[in-house]
Scaffold this motif. Structure first.
Motif, PDB file in Angstrom:
ATOM      1  N   LEU A  32       0.830  -1.216   0.000  1.00 32.68           N
ATOM      2  CA  LEU A  32       0.000   0.000   0.000  1.00 32.68           C
ATOM      3  C   LEU A  32       0.862   1.263   0.000  1.00 32.68           C
ATOM      4  O   LEU A  32       0.496   2.272  -0.608  1.00 32.68           O
ATOM      5  CB  LEU A  32      -0.945   0.002   1.202  1.00 32.68           C
ATOM      6  CG  LEU A  32      -2.062  -1.043   1.175  1.00 32.68           C
ATOM      7  CD1 LEU A  32      -2.883  -0.990   2.458  1.00 32.68           C
ATOM      8  CD2 LEU A  32      -2.978  -0.839  -0.038  1.00 32.68           C
ATOM      9  N   ARG A  33       1.991   1.233   0.666  1.00 28.15           N
ATOM     10  CA  ARG A  33       2.876   2.413   0.640  1.00 28.15           C
ATOM     11  C   ARG A  33       3.449   2.608  -0.766  1.00 28.15           C
ATOM     12  O   ARG A  33       3.721   3.737  -1.178  1.00 28.15           O
ATOM     13  CB  ARG A  33       4.010   2.250   1.658  1.00 28.15           C
ATOM     14  CG  ARG A  33       3.521   2.254   3.098  1.00 28.15           C
ATOM     15  CD  ARG A  33       4.637   2.482   4.087  1.00 28.15           C
ATOM     16  NE  ARG A  33       4.243   2.121   5.438  1.00 28.15           N
ATOM     17  CZ  ARG A  33       3.455   2.853   6.218  1.00 28.15           C
ATOM     18  NH1 ARG A  33       2.980   3.999   5.775  1.00 28.15           N
ATOM     19  NH2 ARG A  33       3.143   2.442   7.431  1.00 28.15           N
ATOM     20  N   GLU A  34       3.590   1.507  -1.485  1.00 28.04           N
ATOM     21  CA  GLU A  34       4.157   1.575  -2.821  1.00 28.04           C
ATOM     22  C   GLU A  34       3.109   1.936  -3.883  1.00 28.04           C
ATOM     23  O   GLU A  34       3.369   2.767  -4.754  1.00 28.04           O
ATOM     24  CB  GLU A  34       4.786   0.220  -3.175  1.00 28.04           C
ATOM     25  CG  GLU A  34       5.602   0.231  -4.455  1.00 28.04           C
ATOM     26  CD  GLU A  34       6.350  -1.074  -4.684  1.00 28.04           C
ATOM     27  OE1 GLU A  34       6.537  -1.446  -5.856  1.00 28.04           O
ATOM     28  OE2 GLU A  34       6.748  -1.723  -3.691  1.00 28.04           O
ATOM     29  N   GLU A  35       1.929   1.324  -3.796  1.00 26.76           N
ATOM     30  CA  GLU A  35       0.948   1.518  -4.869  1.00 26.76           C
ATOM     31  C   GLU A  35      -0.450   1.887  -4.374  1.00 26.76           C
ATOM     32  O   GLU A  35      -1.389   1.951  -5.161  1.00 26.76           O
ATOM     33  CB  GLU A  35       0.858   0.241  -5.727  1.00 26.76           C
ATOM     34  CG  GLU A  35       2.148  -0.044  -6.491  1.00 26.76           C
ATOM     35  CD  GLU A  35       1.948  -1.040  -7.623  1.00 26.76           C
ATOM     36  OE1 GLU A  35       0.852  -1.623  -7.719  1.00 26.76           O
ATOM     37  OE2 GLU A  35       2.886  -1.226  -8.413  1.00 26.76           O
ATOM     38  N   GLY A  36      -0.588   2.125  -3.065  1.00 26.73           N
ATOM     39  CA  GLY A  36      -1.904   2.438  -2.504  1.00 26.73           C
ATOM     40  C   GLY A  36      -2.543   3.685  -3.079  1.00 26.73           C
ATOM     41  O   GLY A  36      -3.770   3.831  -3.094  1.00 26.73           O
ATOM     42  N   PRO A  43       0.324   7.300   0.928  1.00 28.91           N
ATOM     43  CA  PRO A  43       1.444   6.421   1.306  1.00 28.91           C
ATOM     44  C   PRO A  43       2.008   6.704   2.694  1.00 28.91           C
ATOM     45  O   PRO A  43       2.720   5.880   3.259  1.00 28.91           O
ATOM     46  CB  PRO A  43       2.494   6.704   0.224  1.00 28.91           C
ATOM     47  CG  PRO A  43       2.123   8.015  -0.370  1.00 28.91           C
ATOM     48  CD  PRO A  43       0.635   8.115  -0.265  1.00 28.91           C
ATOM     49  N   GLY A  44       1.675   7.848   3.267  1.00 30.12           N
ATOM     50  CA  GLY A  44       2.163   8.184   4.607  1.00 30.12           C
ATOM     51  C   GLY A  44       1.226   7.746   5.719  1.00 30.12           C
ATOM     52  O   GLY A  44       1.302   8.268   6.837  1.00 30.12           O
ATOM     53  N   PHE A  45       0.330   6.793   5.449  1.00 32.56           N
ATOM     54  CA  PHE A  45      -0.643   6.366   6.459  1.00 32.56           C
ATOM     55  C   PHE A  45       0.043   5.772   7.694  1.00 32.56           C
ATOM     56  O   PHE A  45       1.168   5.284   7.633  1.00 32.56           O
ATOM     57  CB  PHE A  45      -1.612   5.337   5.870  1.00 32.56           C
ATOM     58  CG  PHE A  45      -0.987   4.024   5.466  1.00 32.56           C
ATOM     59  CD1 PHE A  45      -0.748   3.019   6.395  1.00 32.56           C
ATOM     60  CD2 PHE A  45      -0.632   3.792   4.143  1.00 32.56           C
ATOM     61  CE1 PHE A  45      -0.177   1.814   6.023  1.00 32.56           C
ATOM     62  CE2 PHE A  45      -0.050   2.585   3.759  1.00 32.56           C
ATOM     63  CZ  PHE A  45       0.177   1.591   4.701  1.00 32.56           C
ATOM     64  N   TYR A 176      -5.349   6.738   8.778  1.00 32.58           N
ATOM     65  CA  TYR A 176      -5.066   5.496   9.476  1.00 32.58           C
ATOM     66  C   TYR A 176      -5.449   4.305   8.610  1.00 32.58           C
ATOM     67  O   TYR A 176      -6.386   4.376   7.803  1.00 32.58           O
ATOM     68  CB  TYR A 176      -5.885   5.393  10.773  1.00 32.58           C
ATOM     69  CG  TYR A 176      -5.465   6.305  11.901  1.00 32.58           C
ATOM     70  CD1 TYR A 176      -4.140   6.683  12.072  1.00 32.58           C
ATOM     71  CD2 TYR A 176      -6.405   6.765  12.825  1.00 32.58           C
ATOM     72  CE1 TYR A 176      -3.759   7.506  13.128  1.00 32.58           C
ATOM     73  CE2 TYR A 176      -6.037   7.593  13.882  1.00 32.58           C
ATOM     74  CZ  TYR A 176      -4.717   7.963  14.021  1.00 32.58           C
ATOM     75  OH  TYR A 176      -4.342   8.775  15.063  1.00 32.58           O
ATOM     76  N   GLN A 177      -4.729   3.199   8.797  1.00 27.34           N
ATOM     77  CA  GLN A 177      -5.120   1.894   8.251  1.00 27.34           C
ATOM     78  C   GLN A 177      -5.067   0.907   9.417  1.00 27.34           C
ATOM     79  O   GLN A 177      -4.034   0.797  10.083  1.00 27.34           O
ATOM     80  CB  GLN A 177      -4.144   1.424   7.165  1.00 27.34           C
ATOM     81  CG  GLN A 177      -4.153   2.258   5.900  1.00 27.34           C
ATOM     82  CD  GLN A 177      -5.298   1.856   4.985  1.00 27.34           C
ATOM     83  OE1 GLN A 177      -5.422   0.723   4.565  1.00 27.34           O
ATOM     84  NE2 GLN A 177      -6.152   2.821   4.673  1.00 27.34           N
TER      85      GLN A 177
END
Length: 347
Positions: A32-36, A43-45, A176-177
């Motif tokens: 998710l940080r890469e392609e979210g 990406p900063g979640f 948030y995730q």
């Protein structure tokens, strides 16, 4: 735990750190940080663990700790099974329709329920001397109870859905995730945009403790290995301890179907134990065989060095205080017999 496994594996293989060893959650967080961003995820979640999520429900929405715990567990389990809030709302709508048979104006349902609750609690004051009066009273009581049962479920779902929506909004606002989001959103990403980047990067996939994967995680595995089919799983259906998180016994059969596994050539039974003596393994086998429709499918595991071990001692005690006293007594006996204290471990 992940770092410990990684250290052991790399040491055994004498390999570089290019092998990635992660939990499903950490792997999904990386994806998710890469392609979210493709599905609108910053990406900063930050990751919200289950305990933090419970605090959110209590602190921001005024939910009692008991229900905060239940709400978090229920939301996580629902997402692990791929269930969306829209499906919960559909069920709630059915409850509304049932209640509308009693009260046509659903906005006044709380007032209507209070009146019926009062009627039920004072029903014993009404005359019921004749058989006909008793029959009517009984029928009315059953009618009110049926309504109140549906109403009770209605109010629980109403508060739950309202809290879930507030929780999703807060997570979105604060970037948030939670744990369930990580898996759920990666599957959404893979379904929408495919997995070419990742299936080419990870040409071999190994899943340990496979019995603890849930429906969403299984579908993620399918995406990752569908193209090259270089996948190995290790697991034991008798150790599926995370059933409350969505793990299910049939997942082994689903895997064999999805990847067209040949049971004779592709399945290997790990029937040697480095941990337990044969006395324990035989007792466990006799017990676990009861889980099987076909007893022969439960194969016997034996100690690698053929250590028989002592007979199992079963001690039944009255309560936890007696249990602690008995353990202390056994430890004292062992020390008296010359056993060094540092060789004694109580689990």
């Amino acid at each position: 735990a992940t770092n410990a496994i990684k250290t052991k594996v790399l040491d055994k293989l004498k390999a570089s750190a290019e092998i990635e060893i992660e939990t499903f959650h950490s792997f999904c967080a990386d994806v998710l940080r890469e392609e979210g961003r493709l599905i609108g995820i910053d990406p900063g979640f930050e990751i919200l663990d289950p305990d933090d999520a419970k605090v959110v429900f209590h602190k921001y929405f005024g939910i009692s700790p008991f229900y905060a715990n239940r709400y978090v567990a229920t939301i996580h389990t629902a997402k692990d099974f791929g269930i969306k809030i829209a499906q919960i709302k559909e069920y709630f709508k059915g409850l509304e329709e049932k209640l509308s048979d009693y009260c046509h104006d659903i906005s006044k349902i709380d007032e209507y329920a209070d009146n019926l609750d009062l009627e039920l609690s004072t029903m014993h004051l009404s005359p019921s001397n004749t058989p006909e009066q008793k029959k009517k009273s009984r029928e009315r009581k059953n009618e009110i109870k049926s309504f109140l049962d549906v109403y009770s479920e209605f109010t629980k779902y109403k508060e739950f859905i309202d809290s879930w929506e507030k929780y999703d909004k807060l997570k979105n606002d604060k970037k948030y995730q939670d744990y369930a989001d990580l898996n759920f959103n990666v599957l959404m990403l893979f379904n929408k945009y495919g997995t070419k980047n990742f299936s080419m990067r990870y040409k071999y996939v190994i899943v340990d403790e496979f019995q603890d994967t849930n429906k969403i995680q299984f579908e993620i595995i399918e995406h990752l290995a569908a193209e090259h089919r270089n996948i190995t799983i290790v697991g034991d259906p008798n150790q599926s301890v995370y059933g409350f998180r969505g793990a299910y016994r049939e997942i082994f059969n689903n895997f064999m179907e999805a990847f067209k596994v040949n049971e004779k050539t592709d399945v290997f039974h790990l029937d040697k134990s480095y941990r337990s003596p044969n006395s324990v393994l035989k007792a466990a086998h006799k017990l676990i065989t009861n889980n099987y429709e076909k007893a022969e499918e439960c194969f016997l595991v034996q100690n690698t060095y053929n250590i028989e071990g002592n007979n199992i001692t079963l001690i039944e005690l009255k309560n936890s205080a007696e249990e602690a006293r008995k353990i202390a007594e056994i430890v004292e006996q062992e020390i008296e017999n010359g056993m060094p204290m540092h060789q004694i471990c109580v689990l």
